[in-house]
Design a protein around this motif. Structure first.
Motif: not given
Length: 176
Positions: A94, A96, A114, A117-118, A121, A134-136, A149, A171
């Motif tokens: 990933l 970021f 997810a 990931v949040y 971030a 957030m967008k993947v 996300l 991300v």
């Protein structure tokens, strides 16, 4: 003679211990060839030797099988604990892309959610008091996955979101 080295150790025929002074009247055990003088006796001895050898080979084979099973169980335990040699193939790469222009690369197991990931971030944000989205997107070059996300996806595994171990997924973190 094969027992010559033991002539100083054996007892004398008269029962006294130790070597006889100047005599050679020791009682030596019979040689194996003398004990197995008959053909039947030799056949019995060889059958017994073959049986012992077969039992030994079976024992060695069972020990080899036990060792192979032990190695297999150890590898299964490594896979279960995440220490597998294929562990890197089960991780997503990933990138970021932060609001301040930084890009931070992070590998995460596909079994993470997810929400993980949040959390990552959020840890990377410099202005934590501001809301963010957030967008993947990825993998780079094909963009097969484009997914927001949010709270609805927090419980989903990365693999369920379409993120794979091949390629780099961006991300994109945005703060209004």
């Amino acid at each position: 003679m094969q027992y010559a080295a033991f002539t100083q150790v054996c007892s004398r025929a008269g029962g006294d211990a130790g070597p006889a002074a100047g005599t050679s009247s020791f009682q030596l055990p019979n040689a194996p060839a003398q004990e197995a003088s008959s053909a039947e006796e030799r056949t019995r001895i060889f059958e017994l030797a073959r049986k012992v050898q077969a039992e030994h080979q079976a024992w060695v084979a069972s020990k080899d099988q036990e060792e192979a099973s032990r190695r297999e169980r150890a590898e299964l335990m490594k896979v279960a604990s995440g220490d597998s040699p294929t562990r890197q193939a089960q991780e997503a790469s990933l990138a970021f892309c932060m609001p301040d222009g930084r890009q931070v690369n992070q590998n995460m197991p596909l079994s993470k959610t997810a929400f993980d990931v949040y959390t990552k971030a959020y840890d990377l944000l410099q202005r934590k008091e501001r809301a963010f989205t957030m967008k993947v997107v990825g993998p780079r070059g094909s963009n097969r996955v484009t997914r927001e996300l949010d709270e609805a996806t927090f419980g989903m595994l990365l693999s369920d979101l379409g993120i794979q171990s091949s390629g780099i997924f961006d991300v994109k973190v945005v703060q209004p």
